[in-house]
Write a protein that holds these residues in place. Structure first.
Motif, PDB file in Angstrom:
ATOM      1  N   PHE A 129       0.960  -1.085  -0.201  1.00 15.21           N
ATOM      2  CA  PHE A 129      -0.024   0.134   0.030  1.00 15.21           C
ATOM      3  C   PHE A 129       0.742   1.201   0.043  1.00 15.21           C
ATOM      4  O   PHE A 129       1.654   1.528   1.048  1.00 15.21           O
ATOM      5  CB  PHE A 129      -0.970   0.016   1.240  1.00 15.21           C
ATOM      6  CG  PHE A 129      -1.798   1.069   1.249  1.00 15.21           C
ATOM      7  CD1 PHE A 129      -2.556   1.744   0.284  1.00 15.21           C
ATOM      8  CD2 PHE A 129      -2.335   1.643   2.598  1.00 15.21           C
ATOM      9  CE1 PHE A 129      -3.179   2.877   0.447  1.00 15.21           C
ATOM     10  CE2 PHE A 129      -3.041   2.695   2.871  1.00 15.21           C
ATOM     11  CZ  PHE A 129      -3.636   3.208   1.489  1.00 15.21           C
ATOM     12  N   LEU A 137      -4.008   7.533   4.097  1.00 12.62           N
ATOM     13  CA  LEU A 137      -4.166   6.628   5.097  1.00 12.62           C
ATOM     14  C   LEU A 137      -5.510   6.005   5.459  1.00 12.62           C
ATOM     15  O   LEU A 137      -5.818   5.190   6.159  1.00 12.62           O
ATOM     16  CB  LEU A 137      -3.330   6.737   6.560  1.00 12.62           C
ATOM     17  CG  LEU A 137      -1.895   6.475   6.150  1.00 12.62           C
ATOM     18  CD1 LEU A 137      -1.084   7.299   7.606  1.00 12.62           C
ATOM     19  CD2 LEU A 137      -1.274   5.206   5.905  1.00 12.62           C
ATOM     20  N   LEU A 140      -7.032   2.703   4.635  1.00 10.55           N
ATOM     21  CA  LEU A 140      -6.307   1.542   5.431  1.00 10.55           C
ATOM     22  C   LEU A 140      -7.355   0.479   6.059  1.00 10.55           C
ATOM     23  O   LEU A 140      -7.030  -0.559   5.989  1.00 10.55           O
ATOM     24  CB  LEU A 140      -5.071   2.121   6.285  1.00 10.55           C
ATOM     25  CG  LEU A 140      -4.499   1.019   7.145  1.00 10.55           C
ATOM     26  CD1 LEU A 140      -3.659   0.119   6.159  1.00 10.55           C
ATOM     27  CD2 LEU A 140      -3.296   1.622   8.056  1.00 10.55           C
ATOM     28  N   ALA A 144      -7.230  -3.337   5.358  1.00 11.59           N
ATOM     29  CA  ALA A 144      -6.788  -4.027   6.888  1.00 11.59           C
ATOM     30  C   ALA A 144      -7.960  -5.409   7.001  1.00 11.59           C
ATOM     31  O   ALA A 144      -7.556  -6.464   7.288  1.00 11.59           O
ATOM     32  CB  ALA A 144      -6.940  -3.450   8.039  1.00 11.59           C
ATOM     33  N   ILE A 155       3.258  -1.033   4.229  1.00  8.18           N
ATOM     34  CA  ILE A 155       2.724   0.324   3.705  1.00  8.18           C
ATOM     35  C   ILE A 155       4.183   1.176   3.488  1.00  8.18           C
ATOM     36  O   ILE A 155       5.124   1.130   4.276  1.00  8.18           O
ATOM     37  CB  ILE A 155       2.198   0.964   5.054  1.00  8.18           C
ATOM     38  CG1 ILE A 155       0.962   0.314   5.566  1.00  8.18           C
ATOM     39  CG2 ILE A 155       1.865   2.422   4.673  1.00  8.18           C
ATOM     40  CD1 ILE A 155       0.052   0.964   6.552  1.00  8.18           C
ATOM     41  N   VAL A 169       2.096   6.365  10.115  1.00  6.82           N
ATOM     42  CA  VAL A 169       1.666   5.138   9.634  1.00  6.82           C
ATOM     43  C   VAL A 169       1.512   4.056  10.772  1.00  6.82           C
ATOM     44  O   VAL A 169       0.578   3.194  10.654  1.00  6.82           O
ATOM     45  CB  VAL A 169       2.944   4.659   8.852  1.00  6.82           C
ATOM     46  CG1 VAL A 169       2.807   3.264   8.150  1.00  6.82           C
ATOM     47  CG2 VAL A 169       3.117   5.669   7.696  1.00  6.82           C
ATOM     48  N   GLY A 173      -2.036   2.081  11.321  1.00  7.40           N
ATOM     49  CA  GLY A 173      -1.838   0.595  11.236  1.00  7.40           C
ATOM     50  C   GLY A 173      -2.478  -0.031  12.872  1.00  7.40           C
ATOM     51  O   GLY A 173      -3.193  -0.780  12.441  1.00  7.40           O
ATOM     52  N   THR A 176      -6.202  -0.007  13.125  1.00  7.11           N
ATOM     53  CA  THR A 176      -7.159  -1.132  12.664  1.00  7.11           C
ATOM     54  C   THR A 176      -6.900  -2.378  13.119  1.00  7.11           C
ATOM     55  O   THR A 176      -7.734  -3.493  12.934  1.00  7.11           O
ATOM     56  CB  THR A 176      -6.572  -1.231  11.241  1.00  7.11           C
ATOM     57  OG1 THR A 176      -5.267  -1.817  11.293  1.00  7.11           O
ATOM     58  CG2 THR A 176      -6.704  -0.050  10.220  1.00  7.11           C
TER      59      THR A 176
END
Length: 202
Positions: A129, A137, A140, A144, A155, A169, A173, A176
């Protein structure tokens, strides 16, 4: 993220205490003094007992790492992993690419005979990604949700810009429910952070 070790560094007759960090293209030493050895300038690599000995264009620099670590570092310096190896890509792997990555990487994937698609399938093993800003983002959570089993999400984002940072980032992440497990230098301009579904949630 490289290999780090507390050690003694020796330059000529001078010795210094500190930490050495082995990165893909350099060794950085911080402590009583600061050293940066660009690996492309290293003319020879030897292990003598507990010492890793590097002959550079500016003379010999040594690090007292212990025999086992010295041998590991010597091997990494003499036989560095390719970008595909660092990213866990093997021949024939099914990969999804979301966003734009550099053309050189696309060529590497073709040589590895990877099955590359622009969308995620149920048997996709690695997802890339690519983002250039924090705003991107926002996609995301949707990505996910499509991550299954032990599949990996990398990423890829630019280094040293205000539009997006490593903290951005990581936060996105983790929000999620994914777990960050690895970071590598993707290119001179970009970094890649790896996320997976935690074992408890697979």
């Amino acid at each position: 993220m490289g290999s780090e070790a507390k050690c003694k560094a020796r330059v000529g007759k001078q010795a210094f205490e500190g930490k050495a960090l082995l990165e893909t293209k350099e060794i950085i030493f911080r402590g009583d003094t600061r050293l940066k050895i660009v690996l492309s300038t290293v003319k020879s690599v030897k292990v003598a007992g507990d010492w890793l000995q590097l002959q550079t264009s500016e003379g010999r620099i040594e690090f007292e790492l212990g025999t086992e670590t010295a041998e590991k570092w010597a091997k990494k310096i003499l036989h560095p992993k390719s970008r595909l190896e660092k990213l866990g890509i093997k021949d024939g792997l099914k990969i999804a690419v979301m966003g734009k990555l550099d053309g050189e990487f696309a060529g590497e994937l073709r040589k590895a005979q990877a099955e590359v698609a622009g969308k995620i399938a149920t048997d996709t093993k690695i997802i890339f990604f690519a983002v250039e800003t924090k705003t991107e983002l926002g996609l995301l959570p949707k990505i996910a949700k499509q991550l299954k089993g032990a599949a990996a999400l990398w990423i890829v984002y630019p280094k040293g810009v205000k539009a997006i940072t490593e903290s951005d980032v990581l936060a996105a992440g983790r929000a999620t429910g994914l777990k960050d497990v690895k970071v590598v230098g993707f290119s001179p301009t970009h970094t890649a952070l790896k996320f997976v579904v935690s074992i408890a949630n697979r």
